[in-house]
Design an enzyme around this catalytic site. Structure first.
Site, PDB file in Angstrom:
ATOM      1  N   ARG A   1      -7.267  15.290  23.682  1.00 43.65           N
ATOM      2  CA  ARG A   1      -7.459  16.484  24.458  1.00 43.65           C
ATOM      3  C   ARG A   1      -8.155  16.417  25.848  1.00 43.65           C
ATOM      4  NH1 ARG A   1      -3.973  17.789  21.961  1.00 43.65           N
ATOM      5  NH2 ARG A   1      -3.749  19.585  20.354  1.00 43.65           N
TER       6      ARG A   1
ATOM      7  N   GLU B   1      -3.032  21.660  32.244  1.00 47.94           N
ATOM      8  CA  GLU B   1      -1.787  20.973  32.024  1.00 47.94           C
ATOM      9  C   GLU B   1      -0.828  21.901  32.431  1.00 47.94           C
ATOM     10  OE1 GLU B   1      -1.228  19.382  28.094  1.00 47.94           O
ATOM     11  OE2 GLU B   1      -2.749  18.029  28.487  1.00 47.94           O
TER      12      GLU B   1
ATOM     13  N   HIS C   1       1.541  14.120  28.752  1.00 47.34           N
ATOM     14  CA  HIS C   1       1.194  14.636  27.381  1.00 47.34           C
ATOM     15  C   HIS C   1       2.507  14.323  26.596  1.00 47.34           C
ATOM     16  CE1 HIS C   1      -1.032  17.892  24.985  1.00 47.34           C
ATOM     17  NE2 HIS C   1      -0.563  16.983  24.086  1.00 47.34           N
TER      18      HIS C   1
ATOM     19  N   GLY D   1       2.201  12.138  23.686  1.00 45.39           N
ATOM     20  CA  GLY D   1       1.663  11.711  22.761  1.00 45.39           C
ATOM     21  C   GLY D   1       2.667  11.852  21.478  1.00 45.39           C
TER      22      GLY D   1
END
Length: 586
Positions: free
Chosen positions: A298, A327, A346, A348
């Site tokens: 995060r 973001e 982002h 992930g």
């Protein structure tokens, strides 16, 4: 169980043993439940009093998919959408503003988000109690106001397993790419440069990596770093199991020890108040000079301005970031444009396999929550391990029904002690169901597993618990209500049974319609009551009698197929030997 609250006077006697000095006659209370009213018939006076009570919340029939409107506010894989369409009407509306989300949410039963949508208190307020489930397609739930969800009785579920490997793989990819300057060398080559000497990297083998947050993703990163890259691995997580860590050769250490000795620091912690900007000027100053940071968790756990300064002065050699405080980050972000920082948007969980897995996982979790099934994916409700769901289910029913019986036997149920006879038990789920049974019959609140504890506290109902060692998963559950009466139940043949009322043993299936009364133990009473029921065309399904001494007092429970009329109940209650009577619709 449909029921409302009534005063039941025999509780004053049930806790007594045989007494030779009892009054031969008391005014007996007959309780008849019809819709949302309680009718108390006093056989002593023959009077009829009607008291209105608050409407009890009813569960909706979910047999039709049209009953459920599911809003998907961020992109979800088609495999998940297919699962959802089997259970509800799905609306995909992406990039909603907060105002647009609040406008839509009052028509929705479920909401599915990823990380961008903020599910705030205002969203739950705007739902006006209709929103039952929020599904987070991923692990972290920091974009959902859990306290507000709990207060509004909305269950929050996530999908914590499907993208675990994908996130771990990205962390390892960032670690390797940063160590060997892959991104910067690539950009140099594409700018028609050949700068071999500029982009000399560092080796990973034998170096120490600190895993900050040893959950599912942190565990997978540690395993790969140790086995595949030959790194020394330490981890910090105040809630992690030392045995679990040592099983793969990882040592759990303090926060300061982890960051001060590590060459690489990989972040895998949730964003909560205690971790907000935990990596700041103070923590950077404690690091080994030239440490490298990877963050696929995060963005808010890093103070980004402080990180820029640490990169500028060489305290931190490099950073590889997949997540950011805001973001997408600002176009002129100094952090994103910093030459010592490798960034990805982002990504992930962004593999084809993970996206499909997360979509299916969250769809099944949301669908199960809408059906009212026990869930191991619940974030703000008692979670049940998948392997225990089937075994625990009948005890969940028992717990709620005991609560509903108790609230009809005692007019004030403010202090309740629950005694579990159990081999090993996490009581949170059963406690929630007992509270639901105690409060729901006389409450206009929508009570469920999520908000049961909150509403109990709000209404001043105090629950204490005790566990006594038993043999089975749960041998029995006992409720001691306001120091007035106790009731006990067990699961028999897969169904809930009432097995004790005060000092009287009974054996009563907690299903259907039940007439429960206290009487003088004398010959002929069962026949007389049976005759009255027959005269009113009411069929008896079972009968159970409990007593402590012959010819003294007894408790009788009679199961009936039909709901008795008030005349039938009044007729039974007028018999001289019957002292108290209550009708329960289970």
């Amino acid at each position: 169980m449909a029921c409302t609250k009534a005063t039941f006077t025999f509780s004053q006697y049930c806790s007594d043993r045989c007494s030779s000095s009892r009054r031969r006659r008391r005014a007996s209370a007959v309780s008849f439940f019809n819709g949302n009213s309680v009718m108390r018939l006093s056989s002593h006076r023959g009077a009829l009093l009607t008291n209105n009570v608050l409407e009890t919340s009813k569960s909706k029939d979910k047999s039709s998919s049209n009953n459920n409107i599911i809003l998907v506010s961020e992109k979800l894989g088609e495999a998940g959408l297919k699962v959802l369409r089997e259970w509800g009407d799905v609306e995909c509306a992406y990039d909603l503003s907060p105002e647009e989300l609040c406008s839509k949410i009052s028509c929705c039963d479920a909401l599915i988000v990823r990380s961008a949508t903020k599910v705030t208190r205002e969203v739950f307020q705007a739902s006006k109690g209709r929103l039952k489930v929020v599904g987070r397609a991923g692990v972290g739930i920091d974009n959902v106001d859990l306290q507000a969800a709990t207060e509004f009785g909305c269950i929050v579920v996530n999908a914590p397993t499907s993208n675990t490997v994908a996130a771990a793989e990205l962390a390892i990819a960032h670690l390797a790419a940063m160590a060997r300057n892959v991104a910067r060398a690539d950009a140099s080559m594409k700018a028609s440069k050949w700068e071999r000497n500029k982009y000399v990297g560092v080796s990973m083998v034998g170096k120490t990596v600190a895993i900050m947050g040893f959950g599912k993703v942190g565990y997978e990163v540690a395993r790969r770093a140790k086995a595949a890259l030959g790194m020394n691995v330490v981890a910090h997580d105040p809630y992690a199991s030392a045995d679990r860590a040592s099983a793969i050769g990882v040592h759990l250490v303090s926060f300061d020890e982890a960051i001060s000795n590590a060459d690489f620091i990989s972040l895998h912690m949730p964003l909560i108040p205690s971790t907000h900007k935990i990596f700041n000027h103070t923590s950077f100053a404690k690091m080994k000079r030239g440490a490298r940071i990877i963050n696929v968790a995060r963005g808010g756990v890093i103070d980004e301005d402080d990180l820029v300064r640490a990169l500028d002065d060489g305290t931190v050699a490099e950073a590889a970031l997949d997540v950011f405080t805001e973001e997408p980050p600002a176009k002129d972000s100094k952090l994103v444009k910093h030459e010592k920082v490798t960034v990805t948007p982002h990504l992930g969980g962004s593999t084809k396999e993970a996206q499909e897995g997360v979509a299916i996982e969250i769809a099944e979790a949301v669908m199960g929550a809408l059906k009212g099934e026990l869930s191991a994916r619940a974030v703000n409700a008692p979670a049940v391990p998948t392997e225990l769901v089937a075994e625990l289910a009948p005890y969940v029913v028992l717990a709620e029904k005991l609560g509903r019986v108790a609230v009809q036997l005692v007019s004030e149920s403010r202090d309740v002690k629950v005694v579990y006879r159990s081999a090993d038990l996490d009581t949170r789920l059963l406690r929630a169901m007992i509270i639901k049974g105690l409060i729901e019959p006389t409450s206009n609140s929508a009570i469920n597993l999520v908000n049961a504890d909150f509403i109990a506290k709000e209404k001043g109902v105090r629950i204490s618990e005790e566990i006594i060692a038993g043999v089975e998963l749960i041998d029995s559950i006992q409720l001691q209500i306001s120091n007035v009466i106790s009731i006990e139940g067990k699961v028999k043949y897969g169904s809930p049974h009432l097995t004790r009322v005060g000092s009287f043993d009974v054996d009563v299936s907690l299903e259907g319609n039940l007439i429960l009364y206290r009487q003088v133990d004398q010959p002929g009473m069962i026949g007389r009551v049976g005759t009255i029921l027959g005269q009113h065309n009411i069929n008896v399904s079972f009968m159970s009698l409990g007593r402590t001494c012959r010819r003294k007092m007894a408790i009788v429970a009679i199961g009936v197929d039909e709901e008795p009329s008030k005349e039938a109940l009044q007729h039974i209650g007028s018999l001289p030997a019957i002292q108290d009577l209550v009708f329960l619709k289970l």
